[in-house]
Scaffold this motif. Structure first.
Motif, PDB file in Angstrom:
ATOM      1  N   ASP A  82      -9.326   3.617   4.275  1.00  0.00           N
ATOM      2  CA  ASP A  82     -10.509   3.305   3.467  1.00  0.00           C
ATOM      3  C   ASP A  82     -10.256   1.960   2.778  1.00  0.00           C
ATOM      4  O   ASP A  82      -9.486   1.870   1.817  1.00  0.00           O
ATOM      5  CB  ASP A  82     -10.730   4.401   2.422  1.00  0.00           C
ATOM      6  CG  ASP A  82     -12.041   4.231   1.660  1.00  0.00           C
ATOM      7  OD1 ASP A  82     -12.472   3.078   1.456  1.00  0.00           O
ATOM      8  OD2 ASP A  82     -12.632   5.255   1.256  1.00  0.00           O
ATOM      9  N   LYS A  83     -10.909   0.912   3.295  1.00  0.00           N
ATOM     10  CA  LYS A  83     -10.677  -0.441   2.785  1.00  0.00           C
ATOM     11  C   LYS A  83     -11.054  -0.561   1.308  1.00  0.00           C
ATOM     12  O   LYS A  83     -10.383  -1.250   0.534  1.00  0.00           O
ATOM     13  CB  LYS A  83     -11.471  -1.451   3.624  1.00  0.00           C
ATOM     14  CG  LYS A  83     -11.169  -2.898   3.286  1.00  0.00           C
ATOM     15  CD  LYS A  83     -11.690  -3.855   4.343  1.00  0.00           C
ATOM     16  CE  LYS A  83     -13.199  -3.815   4.453  1.00  0.00           C
ATOM     17  NZ  LYS A  83     -13.709  -4.882   5.338  1.00  0.00           N
ATOM     18  N   GLU A  84     -12.128   0.117   0.917  1.00  0.00           N
ATOM     19  CA  GLU A  84     -12.577   0.026  -0.479  1.00  0.00           C
ATOM     20  C   GLU A  84     -11.550   0.634  -1.431  1.00  0.00           C
ATOM     21  O   GLU A  84     -11.326   0.132  -2.531  1.00  0.00           O
ATOM     22  CB  GLU A  84     -13.934   0.720  -0.643  1.00  0.00           C
ATOM     23  CG  GLU A  84     -15.075   0.043   0.109  1.00  0.00           C
ATOM     24  CD  GLU A  84     -15.187  -1.426  -0.232  1.00  0.00           C
ATOM     25  OE1 GLU A  84     -15.104  -1.759  -1.436  1.00  0.00           O
ATOM     26  OE2 GLU A  84     -15.352  -2.247   0.688  1.00  0.00           O
ATOM     27  N   LYS A  85     -10.925   1.729  -1.012  1.00  0.00           N
ATOM     28  CA  LYS A  85      -9.895   2.334  -1.861  1.00  0.00           C
ATOM     29  C   LYS A  85      -8.677   1.430  -1.981  1.00  0.00           C
ATOM     30  O   LYS A  85      -8.043   1.359  -3.045  1.00  0.00           O
ATOM     31  CB  LYS A  85      -9.490   3.697  -1.310  1.00  0.00           C
ATOM     32  CG  LYS A  85     -10.521   4.798  -1.554  1.00  0.00           C
ATOM     33  CD  LYS A  85      -9.980   6.158  -1.170  1.00  0.00           C
ATOM     34  CE  LYS A  85     -11.001   7.258  -1.492  1.00  0.00           C
ATOM     35  NZ  LYS A  85     -10.483   8.606  -1.135  1.00  0.00           N
ATOM     36  N   THR A 115       0.814  -1.215   0.000  1.00  0.00           N
ATOM     37  CA  THR A 115       0.000   0.000   0.000  1.00  0.00           C
ATOM     38  C   THR A 115       0.845   1.261   0.000  1.00  0.00           C
ATOM     39  O   THR A 115       0.303   2.363  -0.139  1.00  0.00           O
ATOM     40  CB  THR A 115      -0.934   0.009   1.229  1.00  0.00           C
ATOM     41  OG1 THR A 115      -0.207  -0.443   2.384  1.00  0.00           O
ATOM     42  CG2 THR A 115      -2.121  -0.914   1.011  1.00  0.00           C
ATOM     43  N   VAL A 116       2.157   1.111   0.112  1.00  0.00           N
ATOM     44  CA  VAL A 116       3.031   2.276  -0.032  1.00  0.00           C
ATOM     45  C   VAL A 116       2.840   2.903  -1.411  1.00  0.00           C
ATOM     46  O   VAL A 116       3.018   4.114  -1.589  1.00  0.00           O
ATOM     47  CB  VAL A 116       4.512   1.870   0.189  1.00  0.00           C
ATOM     48  CG1 VAL A 116       4.980   0.922  -0.889  1.00  0.00           C
ATOM     49  CG2 VAL A 116       5.410   3.099   0.242  1.00  0.00           C
ATOM     50  N   ASP A 117       2.452   2.073  -2.393  1.00  0.00           N
ATOM     51  CA  ASP A 117       2.254   2.575  -3.757  1.00  0.00           C
ATOM     52  C   ASP A 117       1.069   3.527  -3.869  1.00  0.00           C
ATOM     53  O   ASP A 117       0.937   4.233  -4.874  1.00  0.00           O
ATOM     54  CB  ASP A 117       2.034   1.405  -4.721  1.00  0.00           C
ATOM     55  CG  ASP A 117       3.272   0.530  -4.851  1.00  0.00           C
ATOM     56  OD1 ASP A 117       4.371   1.042  -4.569  1.00  0.00           O
ATOM     57  OD2 ASP A 117       3.141  -0.643  -5.219  1.00  0.00           O
ATOM     58  N   MET A 118       0.195   3.547  -2.848  1.00  0.00           N
ATOM     59  CA  MET A 118      -0.989   4.415  -2.903  1.00  0.00           C
ATOM     60  C   MET A 118      -0.667   5.851  -2.530  1.00  0.00           C
ATOM     61  O   MET A 118      -1.515   6.739  -2.657  1.00  0.00           O
ATOM     62  CB  MET A 118      -2.086   3.853  -1.995  1.00  0.00           C
ATOM     63  CG  MET A 118      -2.610   2.491  -2.443  1.00  0.00           C
ATOM     64  SD  MET A 118      -3.835   1.785  -1.313  1.00  0.00           S
ATOM     65  CE  MET A 118      -5.178   2.979  -1.468  1.00  0.00           C
ATOM     66  N   ASN A 119       0.550   6.088  -2.019  1.00  0.00           N
ATOM     67  CA  ASN A 119       1.005   7.448  -1.706  1.00  0.00           C
ATOM     68  C   ASN A 119       0.051   8.219  -0.791  1.00  0.00           C
ATOM     69  O   ASN A 119      -0.192   9.407  -0.968  1.00  0.00           O
ATOM     70  CB  ASN A 119       1.233   8.242  -2.994  1.00  0.00           C
ATOM     71  CG  ASN A 119       2.360   7.676  -3.824  1.00  0.00           C
ATOM     72  OD1 ASN A 119       3.471   7.494  -3.336  1.00  0.00           O
ATOM     73  ND2 ASN A 119       2.076   7.362  -5.071  1.00  0.00           N
TER      74      ASN A 119
END
Length: 668
Positions: free
Chosen positions: A623-626, A595-599
């Motif tokens: 936000d689990k959905e994101k 999830t580091v890629d989600m910035n």
């Protein structure tokens, strides 16, 4: 003197110097490098650096695992090297730019097929079992199968096809769904598009080759006719259709006003996608299939048949991954009719065996990795029984080199088979039982080819894998020994670090709040608690960072498991933090995988480094959905990176937990 001065110097030298670093960044536990020449990195030497817990390469990034103190290490490294760190996006972009086209294609295929692997493995075993009971004539002088002489087995044979058909004939549904999931678009639209490719209204794709052109049903629009062809088992058509849907939906989402998007976007995305799939994508797929069929037939019948056999044996496994291998059934049928036998089918059986042998070698290499064996063993069995998709997508494509080693063995075996004139009576069962479809006069030649298909891929995979796996996947004895040595080193230093923390407290430095008789940590999230081994990330599941538990979240806020001090945060991404407790124990909390890629998109960090928190106080909101829309698992890990003075630590799992209430880690 800087804390990691010696380690930093060693790493810069062993990684190939400043000139070999194209980009560098870090996440909560790892240094992430994009190297100009990865071959210059001395991986064995790097793993001997005291502060390094392991290394691996993923998606073009060379990652060095440091642990909770990675931010300090990173700052010292960039300062000493005289280079400027970059953002996660920049590292990711540089890594992709550094990949060749084949690596990019293989990476995309791997990501698309990863969620489908359990179904492919299950389907492969079922089809292999069906082959044994219904396709191999064991009885009455080789004229009848088990299903022919037993009503029970005949019923079982028919019933099992219910599952086999769902897995392989309806595969386009799973492929299009997986593409929409990976690309973060509406998954139900992907499922519907996939269903339109395999609808019962259409002529089954497996029957197209045997159906005269004039008998194929059509949609007649007056000005044009469109053939009603299904794409059962087809991969290329399904992937192209999936990407058409994804980019149409993204286009209309971007340009459509929000107030009418719920109506306009699904309609304008799905309907054109279905039309394009059946008028452009599908016909192109069949043209490619026809071209391959003609090349195979003419090549085998030419004076250069042995050379062509080698090419066919080499390329058959990649052809299977496209779904175009079903066209060989028509070639086999024609060869059988013309020559009372087929020289093509034996090569297909040998390719099955070769890919299975590569998986067998992977199973030997990964014998101590229980998680990998859950895929390796059933994939190997189904491959040896003639169904290669679980092995190809679940193992060989994932690592790359087993696929190539299997292709090499298949190439040599195919040349032996065709050069010896080996023929099968007709299309039959594949894999090891394939010998039962071979004409008896060719048994010895086929056994020789089988031996080559077993031995060559097995040995090649072992030789290549011993180098690659020991350094990239924390699999095999070398890395487990290194991990054990690392854990021992960490245990040896735990006491001195606890003493340092105590000295810091005497000097007024912020440390964990003093708590008496701290004996347990509560769940940091509500949800199902699972063992760390089940986390889909090698660093966590292989316990490289330490032991712990993981939680599949049903809540959206991570809370402190006990009174503690925040010792580290990922301020720019907000997806992870570290805690120190009164007994010197340190806990790493990491929300999601990669999830580091989600910035930071979808994350809110509620604390800052050095802050004291009480049990149950919020640390990270997400936000689990994101997370899911970005294609990442939301499973959250809680890893004890330092034990402090805690003894007899027990990690509890297998139950539903309530955040701040259910004990998940106990100790003395």
């Amino acid at each position: 003197m800087a804390k990691y001065e010696n380690d930093v110097r060693q790493l810069l030298t062993l990684i190939g110097g400043k000139e070999n670093i194209q980009a560098v960044s870090h996440c909560m536990t790892r240094m992430r490098f994009v190297l100009v020449d990865p071959e210059k990195a001395d991986e064995k030497g790097i793993e001997k650096i005291p502060s390094v817990k392991g290394t691996f390469t993923q998606a073009g990034q060379y990652q060095v695992i440091i642990g909770n103190d990675v931010a300090v290490f990173y700052n010292e490294f960039t300062a000493y090297a005289g280079i400027e760190g970059v953002s996660k996006d920049a590292v990711k972009a540089a890594a992709k730019a550094n990949q060749n086209p084949l690596q990019k294609i293989m990476g995309a295929l791997g990501e698309i097929f990863a969620p489908l692997i359990p179904a492919l493995i299950c389907g492969g075993l079922i089809l292999g079992f069906r082959n044994v009971i219904g396709e191999i004539n064991f009885f009455h002088n080789g004229t009848e199968s088990l299903a022919d002489i037993s009503q029970f087995w005949a019923g079982t044979y028919q019933f099992l096809w219910l599952i086999g058909e769902a897995v392989f004939h309806l595969l386009p549904v799973g492929i299009v769904w997986s593409i929409t999931k990976k690309m973060g678009t509406t998954q139900i639209l992907g499922i519907i598009l996939g269903l339109t490719l395999v609808s019962s209204q259409l002529l089954n794709g497996f029957s197209v080759a045997d159906t005269p052109a004039g008998e194929i049903p059509v949609w007649d629009f007056g000005f044009a006719k469109v053939e009603m062809i299904g794409y059962q088992g087809q991969v290329i058509a399904a992937m192209l259709a999936g990407f058409v849907l994804v980019y149409l939906e993204k286009f209309f989402k971007k340009h459509c006003p929000e107030v009418i998007s719920m109506i306009v976007v699904p309609f304008c995305s799905l309907v054109p996608s279905v039309i394009i799939a059946h008028t452009i994508v599908g016909p192109i797929g069949w043209k490619i299939g026809d071209a391959i069929a003609n090349v195979v037939y003419n090549g085998l019948m030419s004076p250069f048949g042995v050379v062509f056999a080698g090419v066919f044996g080499l390329l058959y496994a990649p052809i299977v991954m496209t779904g175009l291998h079903h066209m060989t059934n028509a070639i086999d049928s024609q060869l059988t009719n013309l020559y009372d036998g087929t020289i093509l089918w034996p090569m297909i059986a040998l390719s099955n065996i070769a890919q299975g042998s590569a998986v067998l070698a992977m199973s030997v290499l990964q014998k101590k990795n229980e998680r990998a064996q859950q895929v390796n063993i059933p994939a190997c069995i189904s491959c040896y029984l003639g169904v290669t998709e679980p092995a190809l997508f679940g193992v060989n494509l994932k690592y790359g080199f087993p696929l190539i080693c299997g292709m090499a063995g298949s190439c040599i075996a195919a040349m032996i088979s065709v050069g010896s004139g080996v023929q099968a009576f007709s299309i039959g069962v594949g894999g090891l039982p394939g010998i039962l479809s071979i004409k008896p006069e060719f048994y010895l030649y086929f056994l020789l080819a089988m031996a080559v298909a077993i031995v060559v891929p097995f040995l090649l995979t072992l030789i290549v894998g011993k180098k690659k796996l020991s350094n990239t996947d924390f699999l095999g004895e070398d890395i487990e020994m290194t991990a054990a040595d690392t854990e021992k080193s960490e245990a040896d230093t735990a006491k001195s670090e606890a003493d340092t923390a105590k000295e810091g407290a005497d000097e007024g430095i912020a440390t964990a709040p003093k708590e008496e008789a701290l004996t347990e940590l509560k769940a940091g999230l509500s949800g199902k608690v699972i063992p760390l081994d089940d986390v889909p990330d090698n660093v966590f599941s292989q316990h490289v960072m330490g032991d712990g538990i993981a939680i599949e979240p049903s809540s959206d806020t991570v809370v402190a498991p006990a009174d503690s001090t925040v010792n580290a945060v990922m301020a720019d991404t907000g997806h992870a933090c570290g805690l120190t407790f009164a007994n010197g124990m340190e806990l790493l909390i990491h929300v999601g995988v990669d999830t580091v890629d989600m910035n930071g998109e979808g994350f809110a960090l509620l604390v800052e480094e050095g802050q004291k928190v009480r049990a149950g106080e919020g640390l990270i909101r997400f936000d689990k959905e994101k997370i899911h829309a970005a294609g990442h698992p939301s499973v959250t890990v809680f890893i004890v990176t330092e034990e402090g003075s805690a003894k007899n630590i027990e990690y509890l799992s297998g139950m539903e937990a309530e955040a701040g209430e259910t004990p998940v880690i106990r100790f003395e």
